[in-house]
Design a protein around this motif. Structure first.
Motif, short mmCIF file in Angstrom:
data_model
loop_
_atom_site.label_atom_id
_atom_site.label_comp_id
_atom_site.label_asym_id
_atom_site.label_seq_id
_atom_site.Cartn_x
_atom_site.Cartn_y
_atom_site.Cartn_z
N GLY A 166 53.85 39.26 31.20
CA GLY A 166 53.26 39.26 29.85
C GLY A 166 51.83 38.74 29.94
N LYS A 167 51.48 37.84 29.00
CA LYS A 167 50.09 37.36 28.93
C LYS A 167 49.69 36.61 30.21
N MET A 168 50.51 35.61 30.58
CA MET A 168 50.18 34.78 31.75
C MET A 168 50.32 35.57 33.05
N ILE B 79 58.56 42.56 38.04
CA ILE B 79 59.78 42.86 37.27
C ILE B 79 59.47 42.52 35.82
N ASP B 80 59.55 43.53 34.95
CA ASP B 80 59.33 43.30 33.51
C ASP B 80 59.98 44.46 32.77
N PRO B 81 60.79 44.16 31.74
CA PRO B 81 61.52 45.25 31.06
C PRO B 81 60.59 46.19 30.29
N HIS B 82 59.46 45.69 29.79
CA HIS B 82 58.54 46.54 29.03
C HIS B 82 57.12 46.36 29.56
N ALA C 113 57.28 33.91 35.51
CA ALA C 113 56.42 33.83 34.33
C ALA C 113 57.09 34.44 33.11
N VAL C 114 58.43 34.22 33.00
CA VAL C 114 59.13 34.64 31.78
C VAL C 114 59.18 33.44 30.84
N LYS C 115 59.42 33.70 29.56
CA LYS C 115 59.56 32.63 28.59
C LYS C 115 60.80 31.80 28.96
N PRO C 116 60.75 30.48 28.70
CA PRO C 116 61.89 29.63 29.07
C PRO C 116 63.22 30.15 28.52
N ILE D 51 55.87 28.87 36.09
CA ILE D 51 54.88 28.37 35.12
C ILE D 51 55.55 28.13 33.76
N ALA D 52 56.88 28.22 33.71
CA ALA D 52 57.58 28.13 32.42
C ALA D 52 57.56 26.69 31.88
N ALA D 53 57.18 26.56 30.63
CA ALA D 53 57.17 25.24 29.99
C ALA D 53 58.62 24.77 29.81
N PRO E 140 50.33 25.64 33.28
CA PRO E 140 48.97 26.15 33.03
C PRO E 140 48.58 25.97 31.56
N THR F 27 46.20 28.10 28.10
CA THR F 27 45.76 29.45 27.68
C THR F 27 44.37 29.87 28.13
N1 LIG Z 1 50.63 31.32 27.39
C1 LIG Z 1 50.33 30.07 27.75
O1 LIG Z 1 49.30 29.51 27.46
C2 LIG Z 1 51.27 29.26 28.59
C3 LIG Z 1 50.92 27.96 28.90
C4 LIG Z 1 51.79 27.22 29.70
C5 LIG Z 1 52.95 27.81 30.16
N2 LIG Z 1 53.25 29.11 29.81
C6 LIG Z 1 54.49 29.68 30.30
O2 LIG Z 1 54.25 30.95 30.87
C7 LIG Z 1 55.43 31.74 30.70
C8 LIG Z 1 54.99 33.11 30.23
O3 LIG Z 1 54.31 32.97 28.98
P1 LIG Z 1 53.52 34.19 28.34
O4 LIG Z 1 52.67 33.62 27.27
O5 LIG Z 1 52.92 35.02 29.42
O6 LIG Z 1 54.77 34.99 27.69
P2 LIG Z 1 54.93 36.54 27.43
O7 LIG Z 1 53.60 37.17 27.17
O8 LIG Z 1 56.02 36.71 26.43
O9 LIG Z 1 55.42 37.08 28.87
C9 LIG Z 1 56.74 37.04 29.32
C10 LIG Z 1 57.08 38.39 29.92
O10 LIG Z 1 58.37 38.35 30.51
C11 LIG Z 1 59.05 39.54 30.17
N3 LIG Z 1 60.52 39.41 30.30
C12 LIG Z 1 61.45 39.13 29.35
N4 LIG Z 1 62.68 39.13 29.88
C13 LIG Z 1 62.56 39.41 31.19
C14 LIG Z 1 63.47 39.56 32.28
N5 LIG Z 1 64.79 39.39 32.09
N6 LIG Z 1 62.97 39.84 33.49
C15 LIG Z 1 61.65 39.99 33.68
N7 LIG Z 1 60.74 39.87 32.70
C16 LIG Z 1 61.17 39.57 31.47
C17 LIG Z 1 58.62 39.80 28.77
O11 LIG Z 1 58.89 41.11 28.37
P3 LIG Z 1 59.18 41.42 26.78
O12 LIG Z 1 57.93 41.00 26.05
O13 LIG Z 1 59.42 42.87 26.75
O14 LIG Z 1 60.35 40.57 26.39
C18 LIG Z 1 57.11 39.49 28.87
O15 LIG Z 1 56.39 40.62 29.31
C19 LIG Z 1 56.34 31.00 29.72
O16 LIG Z 1 57.42 30.47 30.42
C20 LIG Z 1 55.46 29.91 29.15
O17 LIG Z 1 56.22 28.74 28.91
C21 LIG Z 1 52.43 29.85 29.04
#
Ligand SMILES: NC(=O)c1ccc[n+]([C@@H]2O[C@H](COP(=O)([O-])OP(=O)(O)OC[C@H]3O[C@@H](n4cnc5c(N)ncnc54)[C@H](OP(=O)(O)O)[C@@H]3O)[C@@H](O)[C@H]2O)c1
Length: 271
Positions: free
Chosen positions: A17-19, A40-43, A69-72, A95-97, A119, A121
Motif C-alpha cells: 500500500g502506501k508504505m 504479495i498484495d490482493p489489490h 507492510a500490511v495493516k496490523p 513496519i506494522a504499528a 516509520p 509518513t
Molecule cells: N502510513 C504510515 O505513516 C505508517 C507509519 C508507521 C507504521 N505504518 C505501518 O505500515 C503498515 C502499512 O501501512 P500503510 O499506510 O502502507 O497501509 P495500506 O496503504 O493500507 O497498505 C497495506 C497494504 O496491504 C494490503 N493487504 C491487505 N491484506 C493483505 C494480505 N492478506 N496479504 C498481503 N497484502 C495485504 C492492502 O491491500 P488492500 O488495500 O486491498 O486491503 C494494502 O495494499 C501498517 O502496518 C502501519 O501500521 C504506517
C-alpha cells in the motif's frame, strides 16, 4: 545477510500500500533489480503492476528478507501463509504499528530473526525517520541490511529495547500530525490577526518547513537557534513567554500529548 544475498535469495514485500510502495520505489531507484522482488498484495496498484516485480507469484523457498507492510489488523490473515519461512535464515522486518515481536515469534516460530520498526509518513517523500530493534536471532549484518532498506525512505535510528517503540510512536510515529496541527493553528492565528487565509497558510507551512530544515542542518541545537532569533523585549520574546510557560505552554502540553500517545501505543500492542 548482505545486499548480495538479497539479489540471490530475493526479497518478499507483504502488503504494498502506501508504505510498501514508498519503500519499493526507493529500492528500485537505489538499483535493486525488480527480478529480486516478490510482492504479495490482493489489490496491487497500476504503479506496482508496471514495476516488473514478481506479483502474487510463487515465492522463493528461502528469501533473504520478508518486509511486512500490511495493516496490523490484516496480520492474522496475511502472516500464516509465510509460516514455512520461519525458524530459518529468512529475516522478517515489520513496519506494522502495535504488533510486538512476540506476535511474530508466535506465528513464525521462536527462532525466526525478526526486526520490528516504526516509520512515519514523511517516508512518502523520502523524509521519514524509522526506529528499529531486532530479536536475539538478528545479526549485526541483518540489522545493517534492514537499515539500508529502510533508508530508502529516510533516516534510521536503532533502539536498545522493544519497549522504546511506544515512546518512538508518541514522538515521531504520531508526530507529523502534531506538526500539521501546529501549521493549522499558526495559520488560524494569523487570520485572527488580519491576514487572508491563503496567505496565513503559506506563511505557516513555509515557516514550519524552513525552521525544520534549518534545525536539521545547523550546527547549533534548536535551543540555541531559538535564542539566536530572540532579541530582548522583542516580538519573538513576547510570543515565547506564552509558549514556554511551564503550566500552559508547549512543555506541559507536549509532555501530556506524547504521554497520551505512548500510553495508547502500549495499550494497542497488548492487544
Ligand atoms: N502510513 C504510515 O505513516 C505508517 C507509519 C508507521 C507504521 N505504518 C505501518 O505500515 C503498515 C502499512 O501501512 P500503510 O499506510 O502502507 O497501509 P495500506 O496503504 O493500507 O497498505 C497495506 C497494504 O496491504 C494490503 N493487504 C491487505 N491484506 C493483505 C494480505 N492478506 N496479504 C498481503 N497484502 C495485504 C492492502 O491491500 P488492500 O488495500 O486491498 O486491503 C494494502 O495494499 C501498517 O502496518 C502501519 O501500521 C504506517
Amino acid at each position: 545477510m548482505t545486499l548480495q544475498d538479497l539479489g540471490e535469495r530475493g526479497l518478499v514485500l507483504l502488503g504494498c500500500g502506501k508504505m510498501g510502495s514508498a519503500l519499493l520505489a526507493g529500492w528500485l531507484k537505489g538499483g535493486l533489480l525488480p527480478a529480486s522482488v516478490w510482492v504479495i498484495d490482493p489489490h496491487p496498484s497500476d504503479w506496482v503492476k508496471a514495476q516488473g516485480v514478481h506479483l502474487n507469484a510463487d515465492l522463493p523457498k528461502d528469501p533473504a528478507i520478508v518486509l511486512v507492510a500490511v495493516k496490523p489488523q490484516m496480520m492474522g490473515a496475511a502472516l500464516p501463509s509465510l509460516q514455512a519461512m520461519g525458524n530459518g535464515r529468512t529475516v522478517f522486518l515489520s513496519i506494522a504499528a502495535g504488533t510486538p515481536i512476540s506476535a511474530f515469534e508466535a506465528t513464525l516460530g521462536a527462532k525466526t530473526p525478526i526486526i520490528r520498526s516504526m516509520p512515519n509518513t514523511p517516508a512518502a517523500i523520502g523524509r521519514g525517520i524509522t526506529a528499529l530493534i531486532g530479536n536475539t536471532h538478528v545479526t549485526e549484518s541483518d540489522l545493517a541490511l534492514g537499515e539500508a532498506l529502510l533508508q530508502a525512505v529516510g533516516q534510521t535510528v536503532r533502539l536498545e529495547t522493544e519497549a522504546q517503540i511506544d515512546a518512538v510512536t508518541g514522538v515521531s510515529g504520531s508526530g507529523p500530525a502534531y506538526v500539521f496541527h501546529l501549521i493549522e493553528t499558526m495559520a488560524a492565528a494569523g487570520v485572527a490577526q488580519g491576514l487572508a487565509p491563503d496567505l496565513a497558510m503559506a506563511l505557516a507551512k513555509a515557516t514550519v518547513a524552513g525552521a525544520g530544515a534549518l534545525a536539521e542542518e545547523a550546527d547549533e541545537d534548536p535551543a540555541q537557534l531559538r535564542v539566536n532569533v530572540t532579541s530582548p523585549n522583542g516580538t519573538t520574546q513576547a510570543a515565547l513567554e506564552v509558549l514556554m510557560d511551564s503550566q500552559s505552554g508547549f512543555p506541559a502540553l507536549l509532555n501530556k500529548a506524547i504521554a497520551a500517545a505512548t500510553n495508547r501505543a502500549k495499550e494497542l500492542s497488548r492487544g
